[in-house]
Design a protein around this motif. Structure first.
Motif, PDB file in Angstrom:
ATOM      1  N   ARG A 147      36.232  66.902  50.166  1.00  0.00           N
ATOM      2  CA  ARG A 147      36.954  66.449  48.973  1.00  0.00           C
ATOM      3  C   ARG A 147      36.832  67.449  47.837  1.00  0.00           C
ATOM      4  O   ARG A 147      36.934  67.075  46.663  1.00  0.00           O
ATOM      5  N   GLY A 148      36.551  68.682  48.157  1.00  0.00           N
ATOM      6  CA  GLY A 148      36.603  69.753  47.162  1.00  0.00           C
ATOM      7  C   GLY A 148      35.295  70.112  46.496  1.00  0.00           C
ATOM      8  O   GLY A 148      35.274  70.955  45.597  1.00  0.00           O
ATOM      9  N   LEU A 149      34.193  69.477  46.882  1.00  0.00           N
ATOM     10  CA  LEU A 149      32.903  69.825  46.269  1.00  0.00           C
ATOM     11  C   LEU A 149      32.541  71.265  46.620  1.00  0.00           C
ATOM     12  O   LEU A 149      32.474  71.612  47.809  1.00  0.00           O
TER      13      LEU A 149
ATOM     14  N   THR B  28      40.750  70.093  55.005  1.00  0.00           N
ATOM     15  CA  THR B  28      40.285  69.591  53.701  1.00  0.00           C
ATOM     16  C   THR B  28      41.094  68.345  53.350  1.00  0.00           C
ATOM     17  O   THR B  28      42.099  68.037  54.001  1.00  0.00           O
ATOM     18  N   ALA B  29      40.678  67.690  52.282  1.00  0.00           N
ATOM     19  CA  ALA B  29      41.387  66.472  51.856  1.00  0.00           C
ATOM     20  C   ALA B  29      42.825  66.807  51.473  1.00  0.00           C
ATOM     21  O   ALA B  29      43.751  66.048  51.776  1.00  0.00           O
ATOM     22  N   ASP B  30      43.008  67.941  50.797  1.00  0.00           N
ATOM     23  CA  ASP B  30      44.372  68.326  50.386  1.00  0.00           C
ATOM     24  C   ASP B  30      45.250  68.612  51.595  1.00  0.00           C
ATOM     25  O   ASP B  30      46.431  68.249  51.610  1.00  0.00           O
ATOM     26  N   ALA B  80      47.256  56.767  53.158  1.00  0.00           N
ATOM     27  CA  ALA B  80      46.359  57.694  53.873  1.00  0.00           C
ATOM     28  C   ALA B  80      44.947  57.525  53.344  1.00  0.00           C
ATOM     29  O   ALA B  80      44.739  57.411  52.129  1.00  0.00           O
ATOM     30  N   TRP B  81      43.995  57.512  54.260  1.00  0.00           N
ATOM     31  CA  TRP B  81      42.599  57.217  53.927  1.00  0.00           C
ATOM     32  C   TRP B  81      41.683  58.271  54.525  1.00  0.00           C
ATOM     33  O   TRP B  81      41.890  58.686  55.668  1.00  0.00           O
ATOM     34  N   ILE B  82      40.688  58.658  53.759  1.00  0.00           N
ATOM     35  CA  ILE B  82      39.626  59.517  54.309  1.00  0.00           C
ATOM     36  C   ILE B  82      38.346  58.684  54.314  1.00  0.00           C
ATOM     37  O   ILE B  82      37.870  58.260  53.262  1.00  0.00           O
ATOM     38  N   LEU B  83      37.843  58.434  55.494  1.00  0.00           N
ATOM     39  CA  LEU B  83      36.662  57.568  55.632  1.00  0.00           C
ATOM     40  C   LEU B  83      35.605  58.254  56.484  1.00  0.00           C
ATOM     41  O   LEU B  83      35.932  59.142  57.283  1.00  0.00           O
ATOM     42  N   GLU B  84      34.378  57.825  56.295  1.00  0.00           N
ATOM     43  CA  GLU B  84      33.265  58.410  57.057  1.00  0.00           C
ATOM     44  C   GLU B  84      32.540  57.330  57.837  1.00  0.00           C
ATOM     45  O   GLU B  84      32.441  56.196  57.375  1.00  0.00           O
ATOM     46  N   GLU B  85      32.031  57.711  58.987  1.00  0.00           N
ATOM     47  CA  GLU B  85      31.155  56.813  59.735  1.00  0.00           C
ATOM     48  C   GLU B  85      30.182  57.677  60.537  1.00  0.00           C
ATOM     49  O   GLU B  85      30.563  58.744  61.048  1.00  0.00           O
ATOM     50  N   THR B  93      33.761  62.704  59.237  1.00  0.00           N
ATOM     51  CA  THR B  93      34.812  62.430  58.248  1.00  0.00           C
ATOM     52  C   THR B  93      36.149  62.394  58.964  1.00  0.00           C
ATOM     53  O   THR B  93      36.514  63.357  59.647  1.00  0.00           O
ATOM     54  N   MET B  94      36.850  61.267  58.809  1.00  0.00           N
ATOM     55  CA  MET B  94      38.117  61.090  59.527  1.00  0.00           C
ATOM     56  C   MET B  94      39.227  60.704  58.556  1.00  0.00           C
ATOM     57  O   MET B  94      38.961  60.037  57.545  1.00  0.00           O
TER      58      MET B  94
END
Lengths: 266, 182
Positions: A147-149, B28-30, B80-85, B93-94
């Motif tokens: 997330r950009g950290l 990345t998230a972007d 759209a979702w970024i989630l972790e498990e 991270t998915m």
């Protein structure tokens, strides 16, 4: 007449040899007994306690940090702390974080700083930023390199519009509501979060919570009983003592038999 | 005899390289947002979880959701979702794209475990496309089965949990509730 004298002489020599042997065995019996007395006591006491360890709760009672350090030379892990207006955040060992001594969360990498930001408290580790509610300490959100950290985080500072992190040469400011990052100059940082010594009361609390919980008194008794407390040499020492006990039993029986035949006590 | 040792060393080296090769940040998230909403600008939103939603999320994950709010992007009926498990002992991270009530896309953004990295390949992630959240069962289940991967059981399980969670969060956002776009 001559035969009788000869037989008496032979009996006398045999008695003399028996007497010497008995004396020799008795002397060594005493010496070995003296040396092994402490071990007999140790084995007897630990053996009785081990026999009843479950009924007296020794199998579940933790050893406690002082005893652990004394017997097993285990030092508690290092602690790093940062303070805010609301709390003291401590990293204990490799990952675990505590807030005012209470378990908070795991954190990826070493703790780098903690700062208050409005209703939030921002905790920075090398690979992760954790945003908490300052009042309750509840985790609101985590921000990682995906997330950009900028990572690895080296320092956490306060910038005009939020907290900022330094990674290498770059310094980026976080918008904690939007979780977006803006590059800023080093001059924009008003202060950096700096570590504080972990107070003794918090350290003692963490030590009592975590160190010494894993080893029970029963385990200590077992290690004392087997000699493993001293490592492999302790086991050899106990083996030697076991040989001594066998010798004690052997010499005791032989001395008793010789005394019985000779008709006298040593 | 020397030859056997060299072969053993080579095998060990290749195994080590393989386990390291599974770890990494792949998107990345972007980049994920671009993938989820190509040529369009979604609005970002935050879902603050109320007690009921936290409880439901905990049922899906079989542990508490590690946060009070969840970020997402949304455009119409697509989110759209970024989630972790955590798979075995490291978080995965998915990214999950949900459209209407089904999963439109699934991607692994970062994998940190030493085993199970195969879940990032399309042969696995494509299985989630079209799946919905079945209301039958407690905790809720996916509408279809997901084939496992030998040696990646925990990673597969983590991916399935996250897929269910994204569908659940999407439903909350679409229903209005406590959610709202920033």
């Amino acid at each position: 007449m001559g035969r009788t004298r000869e037989r008496r002489t032979r009996d006398g020599q045999t008695n003399f040899r028996r007497g010497r042997l008995r004396f020799l065995l008795w002397r060594w019996h005493r010496r070995i007994g003296l040396v092994s007395a402490a071990f007999v006591l140790l084995l007897a006491v630990t053996g009785i306690l081990l026999n009843h360890s479950d009924s007296i709760g020794l199998d579940e009672a933790p050893l406690g940090p002082q005893w652990l350090n004394l017997f097993y030379s285990v030092d508690p892990p290092s602690a790093t702390s940062f303070e805010t207006g609301h709390s003291l955040i401590t990293q204990w060992g490799a990952r675990a974080l505590y807030r005012n001594g209470e378990p908070l969360s795991d954190c990826r990498g070493e703790l780098r700083g903690v700062l208050d930001y409005y209703q939030y408290e921002v905790v920075a580790c090398e690979q992760e930023l954790i945003i908490l509610l300052a009042e309750s300490g509840a985790v609101v959100e985590r921000v990682d390199p995906v997330r950009g950290l900028p990572a690895p985080v080296e320092r956490l500072g306060m910038c005009p519009a939020g907290v900022c992190v330094q990674s290498g040469e770059q310094i980026r400011q976080l918008d904690a509501d939007e979780v977006t990052w803006t590059p800023v100059a080093v001059s924009a940082v008003s202060r950096w979060s700096t570590p504080v010594p972990t107070p003794d009361v918090v350290r003692d609390e963490l030590v009592s919570q975590h160190v010494g919980q894993s080893i029970s008194w029963e385990r200590l008794l077992l290690d004392l009983h087997s000699g493993r407390l001293l490592g492999s040499w302790g086991v050899y020492l106990m083996d030697l003592m076991a040989v001594f006990f066998i010798l004690l039993a052997g010499t005791g029986i032989v001395v008793w038999l010789l005394a019985r035949r000779g008709g006298t006590k040593p | 005899m020397k030859g056997i040792w060299w072969v053993l060393i080579a095998v060990l080296c290749s195994l080590t390289a393989e386990s390291h090769g599974q770890r990494g940040t792949f998107m990345t998230a972007d980049e994920f947002r671009e993938l989820a909403f190509p040529d369009s600008e979604p609005e970002s939103g935050t879902l603050w979880l109320n007690a009921q939603q936290q409880e439901r999320a905990a049922m899906i994950l079989r542990h508490a959701y590690p946060g009070l709010r969840v970020r997402y992007w949304r455009l119409g009926q697509r989110s759209a979702w970024i989630l972790e498990e955590v798979g075995k002992d490291q978080p995965i991270t998915m990214g999950i794209v949900v459209e209407k009530d089904h999963i439109a896309d699934f991607a692994v953004l970062a994998f940190r475990e030493s085993r199970g990295g195969e879940i990032r390949y399309p042969f696995f992630t494509d299985q989630f496309r079209g799946l919905t959240l079945s209301d039958r069962g407690d905790p809720p289940a996916l509408s279809g089965s997901v084939n496992g991967i030998t040696g990646a059981t925990l990673s597969v399980r983590a991916a399935s949990k996250v897929a269910k969670l994204a569908l659940f969060f999407h439903r909350q956002v679409m229903a209005g509730g406590t959610s709202g776009a920033d």
